[in-house]
Structures are given as structure tokens and as C-alpha cells.
Write a protein that holds these residues in place. Structure first.
Motif, PDB file in Angstrom:
ATOM      1  N   PRO A   2      77.415  51.276  -3.802  1.00 56.33           N
ATOM      2  CA  PRO A   2      78.456  50.858  -4.740  1.00 56.33           C
ATOM      3  C   PRO A   2      78.240  51.463  -6.125  1.00 56.33           C
ATOM      4  O   PRO A   2      77.132  51.870  -6.467  1.00 56.33           O
ATOM      5  N   THR A  59      82.824  48.768   5.967  1.00 58.38           N
ATOM      6  CA  THR A  59      82.229  48.165   4.784  1.00 58.38           C
ATOM      7  C   THR A  59      80.730  48.013   5.010  1.00 58.38           C
ATOM      8  O   THR A  59      80.295  47.723   6.120  1.00 58.38           O
ATOM      9  N   TRP A  62      75.443  45.793   0.389  1.00 58.41           N
ATOM     10  CA  TRP A  62      74.275  46.335  -0.308  1.00 58.41           C
ATOM     11  C   TRP A  62      73.601  45.210  -1.073  1.00 58.41           C
ATOM     12  O   TRP A  62      74.257  44.488  -1.826  1.00 58.41           O
ATOM     13  N   CYS A  91      80.893  41.697  -7.347  1.00 56.89           N
ATOM     14  CA  CYS A  91      79.890  41.386  -6.336  1.00 56.89           C
ATOM     15  C   CYS A  91      79.365  39.970  -6.576  1.00 56.89           C
ATOM     16  O   CYS A  91      79.818  39.281  -7.479  1.00 56.89           O
ATOM     17  N   TRP A 116      76.610  43.236  -2.722  1.00 61.17           N
ATOM     18  CA  TRP A 116      77.865  43.939  -3.003  1.00 61.17           C
ATOM     19  C   TRP A 116      78.431  44.511  -1.716  1.00 61.17           C
ATOM     20  O   TRP A 116      77.798  45.327  -1.065  1.00 61.17           O
ATOM     21  N   HIS A 118      80.858  46.943  -0.125  1.00 62.02           N
ATOM     22  CA  HIS A 118      81.498  48.176  -0.613  1.00 62.02           C
ATOM     23  C   HIS A 118      82.018  48.986   0.577  1.00 62.02           C
ATOM     24  O   HIS A 118      81.304  49.174   1.561  1.00 62.02           O
TER      25      HIS A 118
END
Length: 120
Positions: A2, A59, A62, A91, A116, A118
Motif C-alpha cells: 500500500p 486484495t 498488509w 487502514c 491495510w 490494498h
């Protein structure tokens, strides 16, 4: 990965503390020697694809740790709060670290972890 640096470097609260132009937020713990204080580093703790049956992931989640170094507890906490405010719109903050002292430099430290999601 991200866009952590991009989001933080675009936030006025973060850049007021970590600098404009050369924002003192460094990947993989790689802060330059003798960098101005405060500063922060980040590292990926892990990444997990969102797996589905019958199709590839679109997706990834993270998990990232951000470590903050400053000359005072108040400064470290101010940076933590600014980063938190900048990142909570994109996030989840999953951990706020305790304040301590880095033994070799005597800098005050704190940290936060984020999760997060992403798109790949």
C-alpha cells in the motif's frame, strides 16, 4: 504494498513533524545516520492474499509496523498521533506501542501497527 509513504507525506499533520519534501519516514528501518529528529521507520510484518475459491486474489492484507524515534516522549507521542490520524482513513490501527528508550542512541521511541487491505 500500500502507498504508506504517499499517504503520510501528503498529510499536513505528519509533514509538520517529519518534514516537507524529504519526509523522514523510511522503509525497512533504513533511516540515514544523523537524520533530524523526530523520524519514523516502517517494515512489513506480513502480507496475506485474500484467497477465493475459483478466482485469484484481488486484495492483499498488509500488516505494517511503524517505529518512531524522537528526542522526547512528547515528540514521539505527537508523531504517533499524527501518523494515526493520517492513516485511520485508509487502514486500521491494530496496535499502539509503548514508549521506551532506544539503548544505543538514547532516543525516545514508540510505535504503531496497521492492517491495510490494498488491491493487487
Amino acid at each position: 504494498m500500500p502507498p504508506l509513504f504517499t499517504v503520510c507525506a501528503a498529510n499536513a499533520g505528519v509533514t509538520a513533524l517529519l518534514g516537507v519534501g524529504t519526509t523522514r519516514l523510511y522503509p525497512s528501518g533504513d533511516a540515514p545516520e544523523d537524520v533530524a529528529k523526530p523520524y519514523a521507520t516502517y517494515q512489513v510484518l506480513n502480507g496475506v492474499p485474500e484467497n477465493y475459491l475459483g478466482e485469484p486474489p484481488d486484495t492483499d492484507e498488509w500488516n505494517i509496523q511503524i517505529d518512531i524515534y524522537a528526542t522526547s516522549v512528547n515528540s514521539a507521542n505527537d508523531v504517533q498521533n499524527a501518523l494515526r490520524r493520517a492513516l485511520e482513513n485508509v487502514c486500521h490501527v491494530t496496535r499502539l506501542g509503548r514508549t521506551g528508550t532506544e539503548p544505543s542512541t538514547k532516543l525516545r521511541t514508540t510505535s504503531l501497527d496497521i492492517s491495510w487491505y490494498h488491491p493487487t
